[in-house]
Design an enzyme around this catalytic site. Structure first.
Site, PDB file in Angstrom:
ATOM      1  N   ASP A  29      -1.805  -4.864 -14.395  1.00 31.81           N
ATOM      2  CA  ASP A  29      -2.580  -4.419 -13.245  1.00 31.81           C
ATOM      3  C   ASP A  29      -3.640  -3.436 -13.728  1.00 31.81           C
ATOM      4  OD1 ASP A  29      -3.210  -4.422 -10.552  1.00 31.81           O
ATOM      5  OD2 ASP A  29      -1.837  -2.790 -10.075  1.00 31.81           O
ATOM      6  N   TYR A  57      -7.437  -1.207 -13.007  1.00 32.63           N
ATOM      7  CA  TYR A  57      -7.849  -0.082 -12.146  1.00 32.63           C
ATOM      8  C   TYR A  57      -9.370  -0.105 -12.207  1.00 32.63           C
ATOM      9  CZ  TYR A  57      -7.061   4.894 -10.636  1.00 32.63           C
ATOM     10  OH  TYR A  57      -6.973   6.106  -9.972  1.00 32.63           O
ATOM     11  N   HIS A  89     -12.454   2.849  -5.907  1.00 28.89           N
ATOM     12  CA  HIS A  89     -11.016   3.087  -5.744  1.00 28.89           C
ATOM     13  C   HIS A  89     -10.534   4.190  -6.679  1.00 28.89           C
ATOM     14  CE1 HIS A  89      -6.735   2.475  -5.246  1.00 28.89           C
ATOM     15  NE2 HIS A  89      -6.599   2.217  -6.532  1.00 28.89           N
ATOM     16  N   ARG A  94      -5.397  14.038  -7.755  1.00 31.75           N
ATOM     17  CA  ARG A  94      -5.726  15.120  -8.686  1.00 31.75           C
ATOM     18  C   ARG A  94      -6.929  15.892  -8.144  1.00 31.75           C
ATOM     19  NH1 ARG A  94      -4.350  10.508 -11.152  1.00 31.75           N
ATOM     20  NH2 ARG A  94      -6.482   9.732 -11.089  1.00 31.75           N
ATOM     21  N   GLU A 144      -2.361  -3.016  -1.249  1.00 29.69           N
ATOM     22  CA  GLU A 144      -3.561  -2.961  -2.089  1.00 29.69           C
ATOM     23  C   GLU A 144      -4.103  -4.369  -2.217  1.00 29.69           C
ATOM     24  OE1 GLU A 144      -2.705  -1.078  -5.878  1.00 29.69           O
ATOM     25  OE2 GLU A 144      -2.951   0.913  -4.999  1.00 29.69           O
ATOM     26  N   GLU A 162      -6.200  -7.043  -4.120  1.00 24.94           N
ATOM     27  CA  GLU A 162      -6.663  -7.222  -5.499  1.00 24.94           C
ATOM     28  C   GLU A 162      -6.958  -8.700  -5.752  1.00 24.94           C
ATOM     29  OE1 GLU A 162      -4.162  -5.440  -8.435  1.00 24.94           O
ATOM     30  OE2 GLU A 162      -3.737  -3.664  -7.211  1.00 24.94           O
ATOM     31  N   ASP A 222      -0.660  -5.690  -4.064  1.00 27.39           N
ATOM     32  CA  ASP A 222       0.146  -4.821  -4.927  1.00 27.39           C
ATOM     33  C   ASP A 222       0.765  -3.721  -4.061  1.00 27.39           C
ATOM     34  OD1 ASP A 222       1.163  -3.613  -7.230  1.00 27.39           O
ATOM     35  OD2 ASP A 222      -0.631  -2.373  -7.466  1.00 27.39           O
ATOM     36  N   ARG A 264       3.566   5.284  -2.133  1.00 27.06           N
ATOM     37  CA  ARG A 264       2.740   6.376  -2.666  1.00 27.06           C
ATOM     38  C   ARG A 264       3.544   7.618  -3.012  1.00 27.06           C
ATOM     39  NH1 ARG A 264      -1.365   3.427  -4.325  1.00 27.06           N
ATOM     40  NH2 ARG A 264      -2.385   2.313  -2.636  1.00 27.06           N
ATOM     41  N   GLN A 305       5.483   6.938  -6.217  1.00 28.87           N
ATOM     42  CA  GLN A 305       4.494   6.916  -7.294  1.00 28.87           C
ATOM     43  C   GLN A 305       4.019   8.322  -7.674  1.00 28.87           C
ATOM     44  OE1 GLN A 305       1.063   4.582  -6.134  1.00 28.87           O
ATOM     45  NE2 GLN A 305      -0.073   4.985  -8.025  1.00 28.87           N
ATOM     46  N   TYR A 329       4.762   9.343 -11.683  1.00 31.16           N
ATOM     47  CA  TYR A 329       3.771   8.703 -12.547  1.00 31.16           C
ATOM     48  C   TYR A 329       3.279   9.556 -13.722  1.00 31.16           C
ATOM     49  CZ  TYR A 329      -0.638  10.903 -11.165  1.00 31.16           C
ATOM     50  OH  TYR A 329      -1.672  11.779 -10.988  1.00 31.16           O
ATOM     51  N   LYS A 353       5.689   0.771  -7.657  1.00 31.49           N
ATOM     52  CA  LYS A 353       5.008  -0.525  -7.604  1.00 31.49           C
ATOM     53  C   LYS A 353       5.957  -1.701  -7.838  1.00 31.49           C
ATOM     54  CE  LYS A 353       0.597   1.082  -7.946  1.00 31.49           C
ATOM     55  NZ  LYS A 353      -0.537   0.647  -7.103  1.00 31.49           N
ATOM     56  N   THR A 402       5.376  -7.512  -5.659  1.00 35.08           N
ATOM     57  CA  THR A 402       3.951  -7.803  -5.713  1.00 35.08           C
ATOM     58  C   THR A 402       3.793  -9.214  -5.169  1.00 35.08           C
ATOM     59  OG1 THR A 402       3.755  -6.472  -7.728  1.00 35.08           O
ATOM     60  CG2 THR A 402       1.921  -7.943  -7.209  1.00 35.08           C
ATOM     61  N   THR A 442      -6.838  -2.290  -7.003  1.00 35.07           N
ATOM     62  CA  THR A 442      -7.382  -2.259  -5.645  1.00 35.07           C
ATOM     63  C   THR A 442      -8.900  -2.359  -5.661  1.00 35.07           C
ATOM     64  OG1 THR A 442      -5.597  -0.774  -5.078  1.00 35.07           O
ATOM     65  CG2 THR A 442      -7.405  -0.941  -3.500  1.00 35.07           C
ATOM     66  N   GLU A 458      -6.638   5.062   1.272  1.00 30.84           N
ATOM     67  CA  GLU A 458      -8.076   5.337   1.285  1.00 30.84           C
ATOM     68  C   GLU A 458      -8.669   5.171   2.676  1.00 30.84           C
ATOM     69  OE1 GLU A 458     -10.085   3.491  -2.420  1.00 30.84           O
ATOM     70  OE2 GLU A 458      -8.145   2.483  -2.251  1.00 30.84           O
TER      71      GLU A 458
END
Lengths: 369, 369
Positions: free
Chosen positions: B95, B97, B102, B111, B168, B170, B202, B206, B209, B213, B222, B226, B313, B327
Site C-alpha cells: 500500500d 501513500y 492525502h 503530526r 480509504e 484507492e 483500505d 484510526r 493506527q 504506528y 489496517k 481490505t 488514499t 479528511e
C-alpha cells in the site's frame, strides 16, 4: 537416536556425489543427525513439495507424524547430498520487535533525542508486515541491494548500493491451522494453530531503512531478502526447553495475557566468516510467541496455513549477545561483499536448522543511476 | 457493444433467482454491461477459480484475451445472478501513500507540530506491506475490529472496538508476470508485468493506527480487512484515459524517472448509505503506478503473479475530493455499525467494478477484556 527437526521440502540427489539415491522430486524428510529419512511412504502429505499440506492438518496429525517419522524405515540420504528447499509456502510474513534490549538499542541509534522505547512498546508487541515473496531458504546468497539513501551531511538522496548491510538473528513460528476472519486467537490457543519454529535472518539495509521508515515503517530496507532455515522444528520437540519469560511491567492487558511460559531456552549464535561474533538466547524476549499471535489476530485478522511470524532481532542484556551488527559494533561496521553469515540455534542437544548466506556484490545493471 | 472489464472469478447461480444457468464452479467471465459472458470454452486458463493462470501468461496472451472475450459466444448470466469471487489470489500486498493532498492532510492530523510531509515524501513513493490474507472481494461485510487504543486524556491503553473506523478509496494494480530476484523493474517495463487495475477500500481503524504506528508503521489498524472490486480492468482498456501526471518538484531520481504519462483519468466516487460524499479523480496522484512499481523493485525485490499494489488514499486538491472520512470531516466523524460504503470508478464510459461493504458490529466474544 537423537531426534532432529522434521524436514522441510526435500531432496534431489547432488549430481556431484555418488550414491544410490534417486529422489528426483522434492518430498518431506526427517533429519536424523547427518541423515535425512525420506517419509514419502507415510502418505500423500509427505510427497508434497512443501510442508503446507501437513501444516494444515493440525495438532493430532502432527503428533502422529512425530511418532512415526523418527522410527520410519524409509530410504536415507546423507544430509550433505540433499538439496534443501524452502520448507513451506509463506502466506503472510509478520516481523515483530519483541526484544526489549534490541528495541532500546535501536531507539538510541535511530532516535537519539527521545526515549529509546516508544510509548506503545511495553503495551503491545510492535510489528509490521514484511514481504512474503522475499523469503528464501538457507543457503541462498544475498545480493547487496540498491536503494535510496541519504549520504552523510546531505539533504539530497542518492540511489546507490547500501553501505550498511546488516544481519538480524530472529526466531520465527509457522502457522499450520487457519483461523476465522473476525475471531481473535488468544495466547492459550497458540499450540492449536502453530506447528513449529524456524531460525530467521532478517537481512537489513540500515541506510535505506533510515531514510524511508518515517512514517509508514520499514519497506525496501528489509524486503530484498529474508532467509529462513530449511528445517522446521516442531513445537513438541521444544516442550522441555520452555521457560517463564522475563516479567512484564506493566502487566499485559487481558487480551495479551497468558503465554508467558513460552520463553524458549534456545542458544543462538551468529557466525561471520567462520568466527562466532554473538551468542544470545531466545529466552530473553520480552513478548512471547503466543502473545505475538494473540496481538496479530486481536483485530480479527485471520491466520492462513504458512503464515510466518518472526520475533524481531533477539538481543540480550549481556555485551556480545546483540543480534545485529549495528548493535554489536555501535553502528560502525557492516557486511562486506563476500562475507558469509551463519545463524545457529540449539535447545539442549536439539539443533535447529542453520541459516546460511553469503553477500554478493550489487548487480551491475543500472550502475550510476 | 460497450467494453467492460475482464471478469474475475465467476459465478454460481443465485438460487433465489430463476434461470437456465448451471455454473456450479467458479470460472473466468467477461462483463458485458449487465451480463456476464462465460469464457470457459476459450481454454484451460478460463476454467480456473482465479485469474492467476491468465495473469502469469503475459501481455501477448492478455491481448488475445481482450480480442476474444468481448465477442465470445459463450453462455450468458445476468450480472445480478452471478456470485463474484475474489478475482485473483493475492501474493504480496503493498500500500503506497502517493497522493500529495492525502499525505499533507494526514501529516497535519497525525503530526500537527511538524512539516506535514516527511523529508522523504517528494523523493520516493512511501509505502508499507499490508496483509495479503485480509484482502476480500467487494460485497464482503467488514466486522468492526477491536484493538489497543489510547482513550482521550489517558496514557493507559484499552482493548476495545475501534471508535474511528474509516474508509480509504484507492486504485490498485495487479502484477501478472513475475520478475527475477535482484533485478529492479524500471518504470518503462510497467506494461510488461502489470495486467490491470482494481478499486480498493483500505478500511482503517484510526485510533488503533495512531497508537501502534510509531516506529514500524501501520499494522492492526489496517490488517483486519481490505476490500477490492470483483472485476479487474485490463490496462489496455485504459489506454485512452492516460494523462500526464502533475509535475514533480524536485524531479524524480533517474531510477524513478519515467512513467509520468500514466496518470489515469478515472473519476472516483465514495457513497455512504446511498449518498455520494466524495468525488475525486485518480489522475491527481503525485506518484504514478509505473513509479510505484519501480520503487518497490528498486532494491531487487522480485514480483510474483498476484502481487497487488495500491495507490494509497486518493485525495484531490478540491474540497469534497478527499478519499477518507478523517479528511472529509476533519477528524470528527467515522463509520457507524450498519453503514454501507460503495466505491465507484469510471473512465469515460468504462465503469470499474464497484467495492461495496457494510459495517458489522464487533463480535461479542471476549467483550470486556
Amino acid at each position: 537416536m537423537q531426534l532432529r527437526p522434521l524436514a522441510a521440502r526435500q531432496a534431489r540427489p547432488n549430481p556431484l556425489r555418488s550414491g544410490n539415491y534417486d529422489w528426483p522430486r522434492p518430498r518431506i524428510g526427517w533429519r536424523d543427525r547427518g541423515d535425512v529419512i525420506d517419509l514419502s511412504a507415510l502418505g500423500d502429505v509427505y510427497t508434497q513439495p512443501s510442508l503446507n499440506a501437513l501444516l494444515a492438518l493440525g495438532p493430532e496429525a502432527w503428533a502422529e507424524s512425530l511418532a512415526q517419522a523418527p522410527v520410519h524405515d524409509g530410504p536415507r540420504l546423507p544430509l550433505a547430498a540433499a538439496v534443501l528447499h524452502l520448507p513451506f509456502e509463506v502466506a503472510d510474513y509478520i516481523d515483530f520487535y519483541s526484544s526489549l534490549e534490541h528495541a532500546t538499542n535501536m531507539g538510541r541509534l535511530f532516535r537519539p533525542d527521545t526515549d529509546p522505547l516508544p510509548p506503545n512498546w511495553r503495551w503491545l508487541p510492535v510489528a509490521y508486515h514484511g514481504r512474503a515473496g522475499s523469503v528464501v531458504v538457507s543457503g541462498t546468497d544475498v545480493r547487496r541491494p540498491r536503494g535510496q539513501l541519504l549520504p552523510p551531511d546531505s539533504s539530497v538522496p542518492v540511489y546507490a548500493p547500501t553501505r550498511r548491510l546488516d544481519l538480524e538473528v530472529e526466531l520465527g513460528f509457522v502457522v499450520g491451522v487457519p483461523s476465522t476472519r473476525g475471531e481473535p486467537v488468544p495466547a492459550g490457543r497458540f499450540a492449536d494453530h502453530v506447528f513449529g519454529v524456524v531460525l530467521v535472518n532478517d537481512w537489513s539495509a540500515r541506510d535505506i531503512q533510515a531514510w524511508e521508515y518515517v512514517p509508514l515503517g520499514p519497506f525496501l530496507g528489509k524486503s530484498f531478502q529474508t532467509s529462513i532455515s530449511a528445517w522446521v522444528t516442531p513445537l513438541a520437540l521444544l516442550e522441555e526447553h520452555r521457560l517463564e519469560a522475563p516479567q512484564q511491567e506493566p502487566p499485559a492487558l487481558q487480551h495479551l495475557a497468558g503465554g508467558r511460559d513460552w520463553a524458549l531456552d534456545i542458544d543462538l549464535e551468529v557466525e561471520l566468516n567462520g568466527e562466532v561474533i554473538s551468542r544470545g538466547n531466545a529466552g530473553t524476549l520480552y513478548w512471547t510467541m503466543p502473545q505475538q499471535l494473540a496481538h496479530a489476530t486481536s483485530n480479527g485478522a485471520s491466520l492462513r496455513t504458512g503464515d510466518l511470524m518472526a520475533s524481531g532481532t533477539i538481543s540480550g542484556p549481556r555485551p556480545g549477545s546483540e543480534g545485529s551488527l549495528i548493535e554489536l559494533t555501535d553502528n560502525t561496521s557492516f557486511l562486506a561483499d563476500g562475507d558469509e553469515v551463519v545463524l545457529r540455534g540449539k535447545a539442549g542437544e536439539l539443533e535447529l536448522g542453520e541459516v546460511r548466506g553469503r553477500v554478493l556484490p550489487p548487480v551491475l545493471i543500472r550502475e550510476g543511476t
